[in-house]
Design an enzyme around this catalytic site. Structure first.
Site, short mmCIF file in Angstrom:
data_model
loop_
_atom_site.label_atom_id
_atom_site.label_comp_id
_atom_site.label_asym_id
_atom_site.label_seq_id
_atom_site.Cartn_x
_atom_site.Cartn_y
_atom_site.Cartn_z
N ASN A 9 0.86 -1.18 0.00
CA ASN A 9 0.00 0.00 0.00
C ASN A 9 0.90 1.23 0.00
O ASN A 9 1.49 1.56 1.02
CB ASN A 9 -0.90 -0.03 1.25
N TRP A 10 1.01 1.87 -1.15
CA TRP A 10 1.93 3.00 -1.27
C TRP A 10 1.40 4.24 -0.56
O TRP A 10 2.09 5.23 -0.43
CB TRP A 10 2.20 3.33 -2.74
N LYS A 11 0.13 4.23 -0.18
CA LYS A 11 -0.52 5.39 0.45
C LYS A 11 -0.26 6.63 -0.43
O LYS A 11 -0.27 6.51 -1.65
CB LYS A 11 -0.03 5.54 1.89
N HIS A 91 -9.59 1.00 5.18
CA HIS A 91 -8.32 1.22 5.88
C HIS A 91 -8.57 2.17 7.06
O HIS A 91 -9.41 3.05 6.99
CB HIS A 91 -7.30 1.83 4.91
N GLU A 93 -7.00 4.58 7.97
CA GLU A 93 -6.78 5.99 7.61
C GLU A 93 -7.98 6.57 6.87
O GLU A 93 -8.05 7.80 6.69
CB GLU A 93 -5.48 6.12 6.80
N GLU A 176 -5.22 -5.20 10.52
CA GLU A 176 -4.28 -4.11 10.72
C GLU A 176 -4.57 -3.42 12.04
O GLU A 176 -5.40 -2.49 12.10
CB GLU A 176 -4.39 -3.10 9.57
N GLY A 182 2.56 2.13 10.89
CA GLY A 182 3.50 3.24 10.75
C GLY A 182 4.21 3.60 12.03
O GLY A 182 4.86 4.64 12.11
N SER A 218 3.55 -2.31 10.29
CA SER A 218 5.00 -2.36 10.50
C SER A 218 5.62 -3.69 10.08
O SER A 218 6.56 -4.17 10.72
CB SER A 218 5.35 -2.01 11.96
N GLY A 239 2.87 -1.22 4.25
CA GLY A 239 2.88 0.21 3.95
C GLY A 239 4.29 0.68 3.65
O GLY A 239 4.83 0.45 2.56
N GLY A 240 4.91 1.32 4.62
CA GLY A 240 6.22 1.95 4.43
C GLY A 240 7.25 1.07 3.76
O GLY A 240 7.98 1.52 2.86
P1 13P Z 1 3.05 0.25 7.69
O1 13P Z 1 3.56 -1.02 7.05
O2 13P Z 1 3.78 1.48 7.22
O3 13P Z 1 2.96 0.13 9.17
O4 13P Z 1 1.54 0.46 7.16
C1 13P Z 1 0.66 -0.61 7.23
C2 13P Z 1 -0.57 -0.26 6.49
O5 13P Z 1 -1.32 0.59 6.88
C3 13P Z 1 -0.81 -0.95 5.21
O6 13P Z 1 -2.08 -0.70 4.73
#
Ligand code: 13P
Length: 257
Positions: A9-11, A91, A93, A176, A182, A218, A239-240
């Protein structure tokens, strides 16, 4: 046998140039793992057209109406048209917390998503044949109050209301925990597995062995093998660590059986 799946997920990250460079480095990943990247909407068509064999794309959200006067929104039909095969839904977010939103107080549910809007988006994705990746998970306050299972049950009930068993089996659920996203604070592998097993067991018996349940929060190259080695974790939503090709490759490799 469920095929492992790792989704990045590149956000709100990457440009046309950096996104293309990243996927160009993702060739030759293990064929035993399904790999998905979810770029921002503006990059979706371009990344979909340039993905190496074995890598497909997904949207990060969608609106439930096919088209019309909905400024700023992207429909499931548009994701499909851009070449996506998956769509992230619900998600943390994009969800709202307890139906209210206080960004000044650090609430990360910026778009006030509810279990009802999540279900409509799930239905919209299914309507066009895209695979929903439904995100569920509790906040730290909910975990500390002993409400983890209640919150996740509510999220599952809301998202899958009215779904047939056949449609449920086609979907992917990502556990999640909000406190692990994050933050660098990964959920312990055995605890992540316990909650993923709870999610699996929520489904009707005929669906349990088919629905894929991922862990997200993470995930990195260093902890991926332990997480993916658990009995009820079928891969990850990353994510990251999905923004770095070498690290993402190691995470995908860790998911290979
Ligand atoms: P991180 O891997 O950066 O913690 O993010 C997880 C996430 O929200 C994937 O959708």
């Amino acid at each position: 046998m469920r095929k492992p799946l790792v989704a990045g997920n590149w956000k709100m990250n990457m440009t046309r140039a950096t996104g293309q460079a990243l996927v160009a480095e993702l060739s030759g990943l293990p064929a035993a793992v399904e790999v998905v990247v979810c770029p921002p909407f503006t990059l979706l068509a371009e990344i979909a057209a340039h993905c190496p064999a074995g890598v497909s794309t997904g949207g990060q959200d969608c609106f439930w109406v096919p088209n019309g006067a909905f400024t700023g929104q992207i429909s499931a039909e548009m994701l499909d048209d851009a070449g996506a095969r998956y769509g992230i839904v619900g998600h943390s977010e994009t969800r709202g917390r307890f139906g209210k939103l206080d960004i000044d107080a650090g609430d990360v549910g910026y778009f006030a998503e509810t279990n009802t809007t999540v279900r409509r988006k799930m239905e919209a994705l299914m309507r066009v044949g895209l695979v929903p990746i439904l995100c569920v998970g509790e906040t730290l306050a909910e975990r500390e109050a002993g409400r983890t299972e209640d919150v996740i049950r509510e999220q599952l009930e809301g998202a899958f209301q009215g779904f047939t068993e056949g449609d449920m089996a086609k979907t992917v659920v990502a556990y999640e925990p909000v406190w692990a996203i994050g933050t660098g604070q990964t959920c312990a592998a055995d605890e992540a597995n316990r909650v993923c097993a709870f999610i699996r067991q929520w489904f009707p018996a005929g669906v349990q062995n088919q629905v894929r349940v991922l862990y997200g929060g993470s995930v990195k190259a260093e902890n991926a093998a332990e997480l993916f080695g658990q009995s009820d974790i079928d891969g990850g939503l990353v994510g990251g660590a999905s923004l770095d090709a070498a690290g993402f490759r190691r995470i995908v490799e860790a998911a290979a059986p």
